[in-house]
Design an enzyme around this catalytic site. Sequence first.
Site, short mmCIF file in Angstrom:
data_model
loop_
_atom_site.label_atom_id
_atom_site.label_comp_id
_atom_site.label_asym_id
_atom_site.label_seq_id
_atom_site.Cartn_x
_atom_site.Cartn_y
_atom_site.Cartn_z
N HIS A 261 1.81 3.31 -2.54
CA HIS A 261 0.90 2.94 -1.46
C HIS A 261 0.19 1.66 -1.86
CE1 HIS A 261 -2.23 3.24 1.57
NE2 HIS A 261 -1.45 4.13 2.18
N ASP A 315 3.30 10.52 3.64
CA ASP A 315 4.58 10.83 4.28
C ASP A 315 5.45 11.76 3.46
OD1 ASP A 315 4.40 9.52 6.67
OD2 ASP A 315 4.87 7.58 5.77
N1 ACO Z 1 9.62 3.60 -5.43
C1 ACO Z 1 9.86 2.89 -6.57
N2 ACO Z 1 9.07 1.89 -6.98
C2 ACO Z 1 8.02 1.59 -6.23
C3 ACO Z 1 7.72 2.28 -5.03
C4 ACO Z 1 8.57 3.31 -4.64
N3 ACO Z 1 8.36 4.01 -3.53
N4 ACO Z 1 6.63 1.75 -4.46
C5 ACO Z 1 6.25 0.76 -5.28
N5 ACO Z 1 7.08 0.66 -6.34
C6 ACO Z 1 6.99 -0.29 -7.46
C7 ACO Z 1 7.58 -1.64 -7.03
O1 ACO Z 1 8.95 -1.73 -7.32
C8 ACO Z 1 6.73 -2.60 -7.83
O2 ACO Z 1 7.22 -2.62 -9.17
P1 ACO Z 1 7.21 -3.99 -10.02
O3 ACO Z 1 5.76 -4.36 -10.14
O4 ACO Z 1 7.86 -3.63 -11.30
O5 ACO Z 1 7.99 -5.00 -9.20
C9 ACO Z 1 5.37 -1.95 -7.86
O6 ACO Z 1 5.62 -0.55 -7.72
C10 ACO Z 1 4.47 -2.44 -6.73
O7 ACO Z 1 5.17 -2.25 -5.52
P2 ACO Z 1 4.99 -3.12 -4.20
O8 ACO Z 1 6.21 -3.01 -3.37
O9 ACO Z 1 4.53 -4.50 -4.57
O10 ACO Z 1 3.80 -2.35 -3.53
P3 ACO Z 1 3.29 -2.60 -2.05
O11 ACO Z 1 1.85 -2.33 -2.09
O12 ACO Z 1 3.76 -3.91 -1.51
O13 ACO Z 1 4.10 -1.48 -1.24
C11 ACO Z 1 4.69 0.45 -0.08
C12 ACO Z 1 3.56 -0.32 -0.78
C13 ACO Z 1 5.32 -0.45 1.02
C14 ACO Z 1 4.14 1.69 0.57
C15 ACO Z 1 5.76 0.81 -1.14
O14 ACO Z 1 5.16 1.64 -2.12
C16 ACO Z 1 6.97 1.48 -0.53
O15 ACO Z 1 7.86 0.77 -0.03
N6 ACO Z 1 7.03 2.84 -0.57
C17 ACO Z 1 8.14 3.57 0.01
C18 ACO Z 1 8.01 3.64 1.52
C19 ACO Z 1 6.90 4.60 1.95
O16 ACO Z 1 6.79 5.72 1.47
N7 ACO Z 1 6.09 4.13 2.92
C20 ACO Z 1 4.99 4.92 3.48
C21 ACO Z 1 3.68 4.34 3.08
S1 ACO Z 1 2.35 5.31 3.68
C22 ACO Z 1 2.22 4.87 5.30
O17 ACO Z 1 2.52 3.79 5.72
C23 ACO Z 1 1.70 5.86 6.18
#
Ligand code: ACO
Length: 378
Positions: A261, A315
């Site tokens: 998140h 979620d």
């Molecule tokens: N699985 C694996 N690795 C992850 C995940 C994940 N679900 N989420 C974040 N990371 C890792 C990234 O790879 C990144 O690693 P790095 O620093 O080594 O490159 C680090 O954690 C930071 O991730 P970002 O993508 O920069 O985080 P951001 O804040 O942009 O993304 C998001 C947040 C979009 C929710 C992301 O965690 C994601 O895509 N999750 C999966 C989709 C999901 O469950 N969405 C629902 C969100 S809740 C909602 O909207 C109601």
Amino acid sequence: MMVCEFKPGLEGIPAAQSGISFVDGQKGLLEYRGIRIEELAEKSNFLETAYLLIWGELPTKEELTAFEEEVRYHRRIKYRIRDMMKSFPESGHPMDALQASAAALGLFYSRRDLHNPVYIRDAVVRLLATIPTMIAAFQLMRKGNDPVRPNDNLDYSANFLYMLTEEEPDPLAAKIFDVCLILHAEHTMNASTFSARVTASTLTDPYAVVASAVGTLGGPLHGGANEEVIQMLENIGSVENVRPYIEDCLQKKAKIMGFGHRVYKVKDPRATILQNLAEQLFAKFGQDKYYDIAQEMERVVAEKLGHKGIYPNVDFYSGLVYRKMEIPTDLFTPIFAIARVAGWLAHWKEQLAENRIFRPTQVYSGLHGMEYTPLNQR
Ligand code: ACO
């Protein structure tokens, strides 16, 4: 003018001043108008929470009764909306059907009287009342059935489940569904709320505001993730497959759905409440093997990604709750929209109170002084 550093996704940049909800992502704290989400989940109901979010304080008994009655009275949709929805392709995604139907409401209620509290209240009531009816109508019509009329003897959540399944729901299931709506009703400046506020800032009608937010909610990185969680659990298939699946995702740098998140760096408090609700459902209606897979995923992801603050988000468990209620997977995000319309409307109202049209800037990375090449020379 002050020039700011470009932040992809506007991360960390305030886009509004808001008194609607508060998140502390380190502590796992979420409050609506200063009240903790755990307390609302335990003591409130969705319409009361919607009132709190939109009007800023809890209603008195009389105010709540009047509000509930107004919403109940406006649940029916116009036959022309229903007929319009009948012509939608049954293979279309219900989020697209919802976005089109919400926008279509603007055709029927095109007067824009944004300074009139009566207009604001009417729009709030109409959107809260009709969105569940439109989603349920699309669900029945795509199966070839006629939509069922709302049941005035049932409260908000029970009536939605009734319109969806054509059967009066079990009281525990209806109560749990109502708590799910509370948990999804609002969450500070997320993508769909930002979209709602940008649209609101142009002083367009509230139906366009909600339609725009519905479109934004639909994507898999936002509301669409709960659908993908179920598909992922089905693909994994067994507890033994969890670890190899996660290791494979990490190797391919693929995101694991339902985890991570932008704000929370600990387990999302809503995920904790939802997990508890899921367990109540399984206790009453039978265990679910996907819950065992989900728990194992939570363990392995904490082990592998806990240091990055990656834990279950809202979620992750909501899909399991809806699945146990036999709700089709592609309705999960529209259900999220039923709840979040309360938050969007609260932000619409707050934006109108102190409006300035959104007009951010950009960092230009293109060319200058190029010559026009005639068509026959390209
Ligand atoms: N699985 C694996 N690795 C992850 C995940 C994940 N679900 N989420 C974040 N990371 C890792 C990234 O790879 C990144 O690693 P790095 O620093 O080594 O490159 C680090 O954690 C930071 O991730 P970002 O993508 O920069 O985080 P951001 O804040 O942009 O993304 C998001 C947040 C979009 C929710 C992301 O965690 C994601 O895509 N999750 C999966 C989709 C999901 O469950 N969405 C629902 C969100 S809740 C909602 O909207 C109601």
